[in-house]
Write a protein that holds these residues in place. Sequence first.
Motif, PDB file in Angstrom:
ATOM      1  N   ILE A 244      -4.364  15.011  -3.843  1.00 29.99           N
ATOM      2  CA  ILE A 244      -4.178  15.384  -2.433  1.00 29.99           C
ATOM      3  C   ILE A 244      -4.435  14.174  -1.537  1.00 29.99           C
ATOM      4  N   ASN A 245      -5.358  13.326  -1.918  1.00 30.12           N
ATOM      5  CA  ASN A 245      -5.537  12.077  -1.150  1.00 30.12           C
ATOM      6  C   ASN A 245      -4.230  11.290  -1.084  1.00 30.12           C
ATOM      7  N   HIS A 246      -3.545  11.176  -2.220  1.00 28.60           N
ATOM      8  CA  HIS A 246      -2.285  10.438  -2.257  1.00 28.60           C
ATOM      9  C   HIS A 246      -1.210  11.141  -1.424  1.00 28.60           C
ATOM     10  N   LEU A 247      -1.091  12.465  -1.576  1.00 28.87           N
ATOM     11  CA  LEU A 247      -0.054  13.203  -0.857  1.00 28.87           C
ATOM     12  C   LEU A 247      -0.267  13.139   0.657  1.00 28.87           C
ATOM     13  N   VAL A 248      -1.511  13.300   1.086  1.00 27.66           N
ATOM     14  CA  VAL A 248      -1.793  13.249   2.524  1.00 27.66           C
ATOM     15  C   VAL A 248      -1.594  11.825   3.048  1.00 27.66           C
ATOM     16  N   SER A 249      -1.900  10.828   2.229  1.00 29.39           N
ATOM     17  CA  SER A 249      -1.653   9.444   2.645  1.00 29.39           C
ATOM     18  C   SER A 249      -0.167   9.207   2.876  1.00 29.39           C
ATOM     19  N   VAL A 250       0.667   9.762   2.007  1.00 28.28           N
ATOM     20  CA  VAL A 250       2.111   9.657   2.211  1.00 28.28           C
ATOM     21  C   VAL A 250       2.519  10.381   3.487  1.00 28.28           C
ATOM     22  N   TYR A 251       1.966  11.560   3.684  1.00 29.64           N
ATOM     23  CA  TYR A 251       2.333  12.390   4.839  1.00 29.64           C
ATOM     24  C   TYR A 251       1.937  11.738   6.161  1.00 29.64           C
TER      25      TYR A 251
ATOM     26  N   ARG B  38       9.222  16.056   0.535  1.00 27.76           N
ATOM     27  CA  ARG B  38       8.755  16.088  -0.854  1.00 27.76           C
ATOM     28  C   ARG B  38       7.269  16.409  -0.935  1.00 27.76           C
ATOM     29  N   VAL B  39       6.496  15.930   0.026  1.00 35.83           N
ATOM     30  CA  VAL B  39       5.072  16.273   0.054  1.00 35.83           C
ATOM     31  C   VAL B  39       4.902  17.776   0.236  1.00 35.83           C
TER      32      VAL B  39
ATOM     33  N   VAL C 115      -5.491  10.657   9.720  1.00 32.39           N
ATOM     34  CA  VAL C 115      -5.215  11.344   8.461  1.00 32.39           C
ATOM     35  C   VAL C 115      -5.571  12.818   8.574  1.00 32.39           C
ATOM     36  N   SER C 116      -6.707  13.093   9.178  1.00 28.78           N
ATOM     37  CA  SER C 116      -7.123  14.486   9.353  1.00 28.78           C
ATOM     38  C   SER C 116      -6.123  15.260  10.203  1.00 28.78           C
ATOM     39  N   GLU C 117      -5.653  14.647  11.278  1.00 27.92           N
ATOM     40  CA  GLU C 117      -4.661  15.312  12.129  1.00 27.92           C
ATOM     41  C   GLU C 117      -3.382  15.608  11.356  1.00 27.92           C
ATOM     42  N   GLN C 118      -2.928  14.637  10.558  1.00 28.33           N
ATOM     43  CA  GLN C 118      -1.697  14.851   9.804  1.00 28.33           C
ATOM     44  C   GLN C 118      -1.888  15.883   8.699  1.00 28.33           C
ATOM     45  N   ALA C 119      -3.068  15.918   8.096  1.00 27.36           N
ATOM     46  CA  ALA C 119      -3.326  16.932   7.070  1.00 27.36           C
ATOM     47  C   ALA C 119      -3.297  18.333   7.670  1.00 27.36           C
ATOM     48  N   ARG C 120      -3.848  18.479   8.873  1.00 31.92           N
ATOM     49  CA  ARG C 120      -3.778  19.799   9.538  1.00 31.92           C
ATOM     50  C   ARG C 120      -2.335  20.142   9.906  1.00 31.92           C
ATOM     51  N   ALA C 121      -1.567  19.109  10.312  1.00 30.30           N
ATOM     52  CA  ALA C 121      -0.150  19.347  10.598  1.00 30.30           C
ATOM     53  C   ALA C 121       0.586  19.768   9.329  1.00 30.30           C
TER      54      ALA C 121
ATOM     55  N   GLN D 246       0.834  -1.206   0.000  1.00 30.05           N
ATOM     56  CA  GLN D 246       0.000   0.000   0.000  1.00 30.05           C
ATOM     57  C   GLN D 246       0.866   1.252   0.000  1.00 30.05           C
ATOM     58  N   LEU D 247       1.937   1.244   0.788  1.00 32.08           N
ATOM     59  CA  LEU D 247       2.832   2.404   0.836  1.00 32.08           C
ATOM     60  C   LEU D 247       3.503   2.621  -0.522  1.00 32.08           C
ATOM     61  N   ALA D 248       4.035   1.551  -1.123  1.00 36.92           N
ATOM     62  CA  ALA D 248       4.712   1.692  -2.417  1.00 36.92           C
ATOM     63  C   ALA D 248       3.754   2.206  -3.485  1.00 36.92           C
ATOM     64  N   THR D 249       2.528   1.695  -3.483  1.00 42.54           N
ATOM     65  CA  THR D 249       1.535   2.152  -4.455  1.00 42.54           C
ATOM     66  C   THR D 249       1.215   3.628  -4.249  1.00 42.54           C
ATOM     67  N   THR D 250       1.055   4.036  -3.000  1.00 36.95           N
ATOM     68  CA  THR D 250       0.734   5.431  -2.705  1.00 36.95           C
ATOM     69  C   THR D 250       1.886   6.357  -3.088  1.00 36.95           C
TER      70      THR D 250
END
Length: 677
Positions: free
Chosen positions: A321-328, A368-369, A405-411, A297-301
């Motif tokens: 943005i879904n992909h970028l936040v998933s990485v973050y 990079r994100v 995910v929401s917490e990390q997106a706000r971060a 899942q990580l490699a795909t993202t």
Amino acid sequence: MSGEQDPLGPLVTALDTRSPHPSLSDLGGAILLTGDTTALLARDELPELIALVADDIEVLRSDTGRGFLLEAAAAPSTPLMLEAVVEAFLGHPAAVTELGDDLVDVWLDTSRQHPDLIGGIALEGSARLVLADASTPYALLDRLKRMRREVPKLNDDFACRAVRVAGAVAEHLSAPDVPALLETLLSVDDVAEDASFELGMLALRRALETTDADQARALLVTARARLTDAHADEERPDAAAFGVAVDAILAYCAGAPFPDAALRQLEDAILEIRLNLLGMPSTWRTPRFDTLAAWHQLATTLKQAQAADRPGSWLHAGALINHLVSVYSAHRTLHLLSTTTEGPARTSQSSVPSGPELLGLHALLAPRVERAFLTHEGGQAILNQWLEELHTTPDRDGDPTTTLVSEQARALREALAAGRPGNPPKSDGPAAKALVGLVGPETAAGIAARLADEPHLSERMTAMLEARAASEPVDEVPIIASTFRWAQQELTQQCPDGYSGQFAADIDSLLIHLLRFMDLRLSETQKYGGDARAYLRQISPGTPKPLEKELGKDLRDFLRGVGLRVELEVSNVGAGRVDVAWRPHDELITVELKRDWKDVTWDGLADNYAAQAISYQVSGLPINFFIVLDLTDKSDGLAAIPACVHIRTLPGPAGDPSQRTLIMLRVQGNKRDPSSL
């Protein structure tokens, strides 16, 4: 037991008829254990008898019960029986809790007396108790520490179990002597690949858990090298799978592409592992394989998120943005490391990781994100809209990771705001970026607004800046930059048809890294790089000359450290096996390695080695690399980088009318200290 009633008769009957087992009370209770103990310990039904005693809590806690069980733990004289006895104990939490420390002592003693498979099984049983927190680790750690002296005498079966135990213990306990044991076990041929795999997984775990990005990157390079060694004979698909996952992280944090072929290799390796395990019972090391789904899942993202570097991808901003936040947020939402617990507690994993955050992973991926949002005009505004939408529907998806995910997106939003004070408008074009550097963000914002009304001026500024950028050095070391530009010109003149498009960009990427590699190795002081770079040192009289494979391993580790997923000793290329191969996109780029201590003139090298080097181009575009390890005497000193690069175009073999171009590089070994010249 002719003439006497079998005391285990009801149990034997139940086993034969597959009926419910009797209780210990049905067999006479604790009195059974005070009779002919020797006969009981020799019975084939010993594992089942252990289970009956363990199920009777009153007998278990009595001196009679404890004494019998500890004797039973040490009694088996065959590997199959000991394996069954270990499983019988570990399948009963009450017995493990009551006897944990004592069982560890019994099995460690067995491992000392039997340097064979029996001893290996006993050692493994001890480790499983320790890692399940049923016993203190001190006795086990002392046993592993002292085992280094026993390695030359160990049976291969024992060594196999010892590698597995050392790997598990090193992952979860801080004990420097245990990795040292794994290093020693590398000398045992039958388990060398297994030991290399465990060392690679240990380096991977440390990389994910450290807080320093540079240290994490170095550990990942080490992990990749170990996993490659573990997969040398292609017998460990798990090493291949985890190795590709490491490549994905290194490529993403270096800004390099992660090719589709690599993702397919990861999927193929996972499929092979699943097929191998199909129908097999779960083992105490199975949780490591269970993490591969998260790694996939990580490699795909990561592959999806790298699209943010292409401006057109922002037309689909929501998905991007879904992909970028998933990485973050991957360091908090993905379960990439295995747990240590036994039994039901091990298999009932939560969908949200309960372990520590993988700060090393975040330190590598986050920059990079953040750059993706900062360099795209309106990136932060789109992220704000995405967060607003997530806030209005926080619990509708039923995904327990949504909150994380929401917490990390706000971060992420806070990090972007902190990195760009005032949030001035940004542009993808070089003109606006240059203005920010010249006059500051506030003034640049005003000028950018005016330029929006005069598109022809913006286009002229962009063209001027792009022309200027083309004339700028490509490396901060001037001699590398000038050599690189010379090589580009030579390739354009000598191979205009092959040196074009994406392939030319890939050749450029590998060439600049190879020039940097040459410069670093040329400048290094003697013994600076340790044993890994001993092949560069001055050769003492009577000592064997370094092999090209030493150069190959050093080069592989360097290139992977900068995000290039190269492979060593790749078969089925040009009807042979090439030393180094890299497939960033469609075309395979090869590097042939040689050593020479007689004639390192370009004509001599071409005469001796060019035919083999260009043969690997038979099914690809006509450019590849040749590197020679120059072991000639250096009594007059070392040559500069430009003198170590040569490009030559040769006629095609076997009547082939197409010419082939070889980029020839010379890495200078047998170096002397300047003071000795």
